[in-house]
Motif scaffolding. Sequence first.
Motif: not given
Length: 364
Positions: A122-129, A166-168, A199-204
């Motif tokens: 199902t469509p969803a989004f991931t948050v990378t920090v 560091q990436h979360l 850096r902050l990103r919300v991506v499919a």
Amino acid sequence: MSTSPFGPYGIPDGDPGFTVSVEIDTVLDDLTEDDCARLLASAGVPRARIDESALLQARVVFELPHTGWIVSAQEALDTAERVAREFVVVGAETCRTDLWAREPWFPTQPDNAEFRYEEPETPAFTVTVEIETTAPNTDRGLGETIFSCFDEYLSVRRTPSPAGRQHLVVDPRSAHLDGAAQRCLKALWCLSGSWSITRLRVVADDVYRLECSDRLTRVSETLPEWQYAATDDGNRVVAVPDLQTDLTGWSIEALSQDGHAHPAPFVLGRVWQDDDGIVNLRGVGRRCPAWTATIEHGHHLDCVITTRGTTFPVDAWDATANWLVESLIGNPVGLIVDLGPSNYDPDVDDEVINAQLHKLDEGL
């Protein structure tokens, strides 16, 4: 001016500002001049410009001077909401401007060697920090800070960063971009009091996983299943819609009529795929990511070459079968294709084996 990189409204030392980008689900080269003008108008930011993402998709980019991560992140979400009225938005990002100048794409890395691209159910989004680790405002370790800031329902993991930061990666379990960001906001607010968010990103999900797949170093020596798909200018591409195998560094060789070999690399792109799994470039079915390599008009596929130089010759019958399947896509019911041997000589009185293909209704 006294600045501090900590807290949601903190401004990093040197006041570099933040850069905002909003990515859409359209390849930049596919946009017309009118599309570009409409995209910029939908963003509603006079100083915005258009460039391309790591997957060659179009995105709106602009700078916000004298800001911290929270102000620029909210501006990214507001801009994404406006753009979504005209286009399909697949990502929104804010990044410290001095870092953006060196890394205009989030340096996403797969978090383990067993990573495989899988289309999300199902469509969803991931948050990378991304956070700066050189000057934490705490005596606690990152793991302890994460544990205290993030609720149990937020799945958080750490991934390697080529830049040494560091990436979360957070799974907020949301099918909406704004909803995914809002679910993480409280935790990020807490985290930024101890660690500087750069850096902050919300991506499919599918975009994130496709970018990870593009950065894997895994090498396969097995020829994957491939298909033909024709372009509007008469060229064809060899398409591999299954991204379980990383084809970085792979290529094809196609022969011209005079026998000269013409190589072409595999690159990540997008094709359409119908319910039967047949790929095309005519907009039939759903759009999906695939590895593609272009064959120039009038050439025929001779072999596929791996990163290590292993060569897989392509059987002429396999190539013909794939070409026939691709040729029937998008054609009307009742189409008849006559097949016969290429060495047929009408002056020789021998039995000639031939066949016909008929396109019938309901995809037959």
